[in-house]
Design a protein around this motif. Sequence first.
Motif, PDB file in Angstrom:
ATOM      1  N   SER A 284     -34.510  23.641  26.563  1.00  0.00           N
ATOM      2  CA  SER A 284     -33.922  24.889  26.072  1.00  0.00           C
ATOM      3  C   SER A 284     -32.977  25.503  27.101  1.00  0.00           C
ATOM      4  CB  SER A 284     -35.009  25.886  25.709  1.00  0.00           C
ATOM      5  OG  SER A 284     -35.712  26.329  26.847  1.00  0.00           O
ATOM      6  N   LEU A 285     -33.298  25.382  28.386  1.00  0.00           N
ATOM      7  CA  LEU A 285     -32.422  25.926  29.418  1.00  0.00           C
ATOM      8  C   LEU A 285     -31.070  25.206  29.426  1.00  0.00           C
ATOM      9  CD1 LEU A 285     -34.887  26.491  32.395  1.00  0.00           C
ATOM     10  CD2 LEU A 285     -33.759  28.233  30.998  1.00  0.00           C
ATOM     11  N   MET A 286     -31.080  23.922  29.114  1.00  0.00           N
ATOM     12  CA  MET A 286     -29.811  23.182  29.026  1.00  0.00           C
ATOM     13  C   MET A 286     -28.955  23.719  27.885  1.00  0.00           C
ATOM     14  SD  MET A 286     -31.254  19.320  29.745  1.00  0.00           S
ATOM     15  CE  MET A 286     -29.644  18.557  29.517  1.00  0.00           C
ATOM     16  N   VAL A 287     -29.596  24.067  26.777  1.00  0.00           N
ATOM     17  CA  VAL A 287     -28.859  24.630  25.642  1.00  0.00           C
ATOM     18  C   VAL A 287     -28.352  26.032  25.975  1.00  0.00           C
ATOM     19  CG1 VAL A 287     -29.013  25.317  23.224  1.00  0.00           C
ATOM     20  CG2 VAL A 287     -30.186  23.254  24.015  1.00  0.00           C
ATOM     21  N   ILE A 288     -29.221  26.843  26.581  1.00  0.00           N
ATOM     22  CA  ILE A 288     -28.826  28.203  26.949  1.00  0.00           C
ATOM     23  C   ILE A 288     -27.664  28.181  27.934  1.00  0.00           C
ATOM     24  CG2 ILE A 288     -29.619  30.319  28.095  1.00  0.00           C
ATOM     25  CD1 ILE A 288     -32.425  29.658  27.026  1.00  0.00           C
TER      26      ILE A 288
ATOM     27  N   PHE B 180     -48.359  32.148  39.045  1.00  0.00           N
ATOM     28  CA  PHE B 180     -46.979  31.672  39.240  1.00  0.00           C
ATOM     29  C   PHE B 180     -46.863  30.205  38.863  1.00  0.00           C
ATOM     30  CE2 PHE B 180     -43.798  29.646  42.030  1.00  0.00           C
ATOM     31  CZ  PHE B 180     -42.658  30.312  41.585  1.00  0.00           C
ATOM     32  N   LEU B 181     -47.845  29.385  39.282  1.00  0.00           N
ATOM     33  CA  LEU B 181     -47.813  27.960  38.940  1.00  0.00           C
ATOM     34  C   LEU B 181     -47.847  27.765  37.433  1.00  0.00           C
ATOM     35  CD1 LEU B 181     -47.922  24.979  39.744  1.00  0.00           C
ATOM     36  CD2 LEU B 181     -50.420  25.187  39.883  1.00  0.00           C
ATOM     37  N   ALA B 182     -48.689  28.543  36.732  1.00  0.00           N
ATOM     38  CA  ALA B 182     -48.763  28.431  35.277  1.00  0.00           C
ATOM     39  C   ALA B 182     -47.440  28.831  34.631  1.00  0.00           C
ATOM     40  CB  ALA B 182     -49.897  29.308  34.746  1.00  0.00           C
ATOM     41  N   ALA B 183     -46.797  29.879  35.159  1.00  0.00           N
ATOM     42  CA  ALA B 183     -45.500  30.306  34.618  1.00  0.00           C
ATOM     43  C   ALA B 183     -44.454  29.213  34.812  1.00  0.00           C
ATOM     44  CB  ALA B 183     -45.058  31.599  35.293  1.00  0.00           C
ATOM     45  N   VAL B 184     -44.468  28.555  35.962  1.00  0.00           N
ATOM     46  CA  VAL B 184     -43.508  27.477  36.219  1.00  0.00           C
ATOM     47  C   VAL B 184     -43.782  26.292  35.299  1.00  0.00           C
ATOM     48  CG1 VAL B 184     -42.727  25.803  37.926  1.00  0.00           C
ATOM     49  CG2 VAL B 184     -43.095  28.178  38.599  1.00  0.00           C
ATOM     50  N   ILE B 185     -45.061  25.956  35.107  1.00  0.00           N
ATOM     51  CA  ILE B 185     -45.407  24.858  34.190  1.00  0.00           C
ATOM     52  C   ILE B 185     -44.882  25.163  32.788  1.00  0.00           C
ATOM     53  CG2 ILE B 185     -47.325  23.690  33.030  1.00  0.00           C
ATOM     54  CD1 ILE B 185     -48.927  24.022  35.625  1.00  0.00           C
ATOM     55  N   GLY B 186     -45.093  26.392  32.347  1.00  0.00           N
ATOM     56  CA  GLY B 186     -44.598  26.778  31.034  1.00  0.00           C
ATOM     57  C   GLY B 186     -43.088  26.732  30.934  1.00  0.00           C
ATOM     58  N   ALA B 187     -42.410  27.017  32.046  1.00  0.00           N
ATOM     59  CA  ALA B 187     -40.946  27.018  32.052  1.00  0.00           C
ATOM     60  C   ALA B 187     -40.371  25.613  32.053  1.00  0.00           C
ATOM     61  CB  ALA B 187     -40.439  27.780  33.279  1.00  0.00           C
ATOM     62  N   VAL B 188     -41.152  24.632  32.471  1.00  0.00           N
ATOM     63  CA  VAL B 188     -40.665  23.252  32.568  1.00  0.00           C
ATOM     64  C   VAL B 188     -41.005  22.461  31.311  1.00  0.00           C
ATOM     65  CG1 VAL B 188     -40.903  21.070  33.815  1.00  0.00           C
ATOM     66  CG2 VAL B 188     -40.732  23.224  35.079  1.00  0.00           C
ATOM     67  N   LEU B 189     -42.257  22.587  30.844  1.00  0.00           N
ATOM     68  CA  LEU B 189     -42.697  21.802  29.698  1.00  0.00           C
ATOM     69  C   LEU B 189     -42.054  22.290  28.406  1.00  0.00           C
ATOM     70  CD1 LEU B 189     -46.544  21.475  30.351  1.00  0.00           C
ATOM     71  CD2 LEU B 189     -44.774  19.782  30.814  1.00  0.00           C
ATOM     72  N   TYR B 190     -41.823  21.354  27.484  1.00  0.00           N
ATOM     73  CA  TYR B 190     -41.402  21.738  26.137  1.00  0.00           C
ATOM     74  C   TYR B 190     -42.617  21.705  25.228  1.00  0.00           C
ATOM     75  CZ  TYR B 190     -39.502  21.572  21.453  1.00  0.00           C
ATOM     76  OH  TYR B 190     -39.246  21.835  20.139  1.00  0.00           O
ATOM     77  N   MET B 191     -42.973  22.855  24.665  1.00  0.00           N
ATOM     78  CA  MET B 191     -44.121  22.955  23.774  1.00  0.00           C
ATOM     79  C   MET B 191     -43.680  23.548  22.448  1.00  0.00           C
ATOM     80  SD  MET B 191     -47.199  24.218  26.297  1.00  0.00           S
ATOM     81  CE  MET B 191     -46.233  25.553  27.013  1.00  0.00           C
ATOM     82  N   PRO B 192     -43.648  22.754  21.387  1.00  0.00           N
ATOM     83  CA  PRO B 192     -43.311  23.311  20.079  1.00  0.00           C
ATOM     84  C   PRO B 192     -44.266  24.434  19.704  1.00  0.00           C
ATOM     85  CG  PRO B 192     -43.347  20.906  20.024  1.00  0.00           C
ATOM     86  CD  PRO B 192     -43.923  21.315  21.344  1.00  0.00           C
ATOM     87  N   THR B 193     -43.819  25.281  18.784  1.00  0.00           N
ATOM     88  CA  THR B 193     -44.611  26.427  18.373  1.00  0.00           C
ATOM     89  C   THR B 193     -46.022  26.018  17.947  1.00  0.00           C
ATOM     90  OG1 THR B 193     -42.663  27.603  17.652  1.00  0.00           O
ATOM     91  CG2 THR B 193     -44.730  28.334  16.732  1.00  0.00           C
ATOM     92  N   LEU B 194     -47.007  26.757  18.416  1.00  0.00           N
ATOM     93  CA  LEU B 194     -48.442  26.590  18.177  1.00  0.00           C
ATOM     94  C   LEU B 194     -49.087  25.538  19.071  1.00  0.00           C
ATOM     95  CD1 LEU B 194     -48.826  26.844  14.284  1.00  0.00           C
ATOM     96  CD2 LEU B 194     -48.658  28.655  15.975  1.00  0.00           C
ATOM     97  N   LEU B 195     -48.310  24.562  19.569  1.00  0.00           N
ATOM     98  CA  LEU B 195     -48.915  23.522  20.397  1.00  0.00           C
ATOM     99  C   LEU B 195     -49.356  24.068  21.750  1.00  0.00           C
ATOM    100  CD1 LEU B 195     -49.639  20.545  20.223  1.00  0.00           C
ATOM    101  CD2 LEU B 195     -47.475  19.999  21.346  1.00  0.00           C
ATOM    102  N   GLU B 196     -48.749  25.193  22.174  1.00  0.00           N
ATOM    103  CA  GLU B 196     -49.176  25.784  23.443  1.00  0.00           C
ATOM    104  C   GLU B 196     -50.634  26.234  23.393  1.00  0.00           C
ATOM    105  OE1 GLU B 196     -47.512  29.287  21.080  1.00  0.00           O
ATOM    106  OE2 GLU B 196     -47.028  27.173  21.395  1.00  0.00           O
ATOM    107  N   VAL B 197     -51.150  26.524  22.198  1.00  0.00           N
ATOM    108  CA  VAL B 197     -52.534  26.984  22.075  1.00  0.00           C
ATOM    109  C   VAL B 197     -53.531  25.873  22.417  1.00  0.00           C
ATOM    110  CG1 VAL B 197     -54.258  27.931  20.490  1.00  0.00           C
ATOM    111  CG2 VAL B 197     -51.906  28.795  20.452  1.00  0.00           C
ATOM    112  N   PRO B 198     -53.462  24.679  21.793  1.00  0.00           N
ATOM    113  CA  PRO B 198     -54.375  23.611  22.228  1.00  0.00           C
ATOM    114  C   PRO B 198     -54.090  23.106  23.641  1.00  0.00           C
ATOM    115  CG  PRO B 198     -52.874  22.807  20.527  1.00  0.00           C
ATOM    116  CD  PRO B 198     -52.719  24.289  20.578  1.00  0.00           C
ATOM    117  N   VAL B 199     -52.846  23.194  24.110  1.00  0.00           N
ATOM    118  CA  VAL B 199     -52.560  22.808  25.494  1.00  0.00           C
ATOM    119  C   VAL B 199     -53.373  23.665  26.448  1.00  0.00           C
ATOM    120  CG1 VAL B 199     -50.801  22.893  27.314  1.00  0.00           C
ATOM    121  CG2 VAL B 199     -50.250  21.844  25.127  1.00  0.00           C
TER     122      VAL B 199
END
Length: 356
Positions: free
Chosen positions: A321-325, A271-290
Amino acid sequence: MTDPITGSLLLGWTTLFAYLTEHVVTCLIPAFFIAGAIAAFIRKDAILKYFSPETKKTTSYGIASVSGTVLAVCSCTILPMFAGILKKGSGLGPAITFLYAGPAINILAIVYTAKVLGFDLGVARAVAAVVLSIVIGLIMMSLFPQQDEETKKTHAAARRAVMAQEGTRPKWVVPAFFISLIAILLVGTSALDIFSRLLIVYFLSMAVAFLLIYYFTRDEVTEWGLEIWDLTKKIFPILIIGTFALGVLAYFLPPETFRPFIGDNSLPATFLAAVIGAVLYMPTLLEVPVIGTTLGYLSGSMAKGPALALLLTGPSISLPSLMVIYRIIGAKKTLAYAGLVIVFSTIAGFIFGNFM
């Protein structure tokens, strides 16, 4: 003793050099060529036309869930496309399915994830993104049915058929072209010896060149090249800068720092990892080295469940992205969507980490 600034810069360069030498030539370059070919040779409008509320659900949700691989969308382009298909008369459910799955199953992201983080995590990411996108889309449609009723009324008058473009080349050419490109990617990342890989890639490249010369027009080849360049200039600089910055950050926050929080496959950790992912902005592919370097998945500081949960939320939602949505579909739908993404990504990570 190395001072902190010098040490952090050295670790940044080391991290960047490792990613460049291990993954760029054999993995990313062929993937960019495939993604560029998808963007150039597969018609987007022929796919997006199936998102209408009147379209059979098995068709609309099925196409929406896998269209990210075909359209080669990333986290930065998914939002305007989401707004565009809603404006053109898409149902809320298929549009949400497309919004969630699109960046997660981008051909570049899937290939890079499987190559760097492991084949099992790459496959889990693709399968979970497709399944969860359909589930979330169906739930959103049931929560807000009035959206589709309004869309049907406005869409009925404006609906128009999209005529498929007829070509003069044989039907086998484009499939053979894509098969050759995919084969180059698979051989380049295989465990064969270097001589065998170079020899096979050489003949496959000759096959690609033959098809381009004899069956594609100069304008089509030019468009393919421009699509490759467009993807490269959008994604590659961010990946270079981001990977270097993550290496610098890892000097001050080593992966072991996160082990107590995301080092197991428990429900709180996923759950903590899902929340971190929902908050951080990670451009495509950068999530892999993160995940691999900063959070320590490759060194064992991050468990598989949290890694998958972050891979599912990170490309799909973030605070920007949530602000845009919110501006596209309103506060209630945005909150519902964000909550569903976090909950189902947590469940998927928990199941994958404990039972797969």
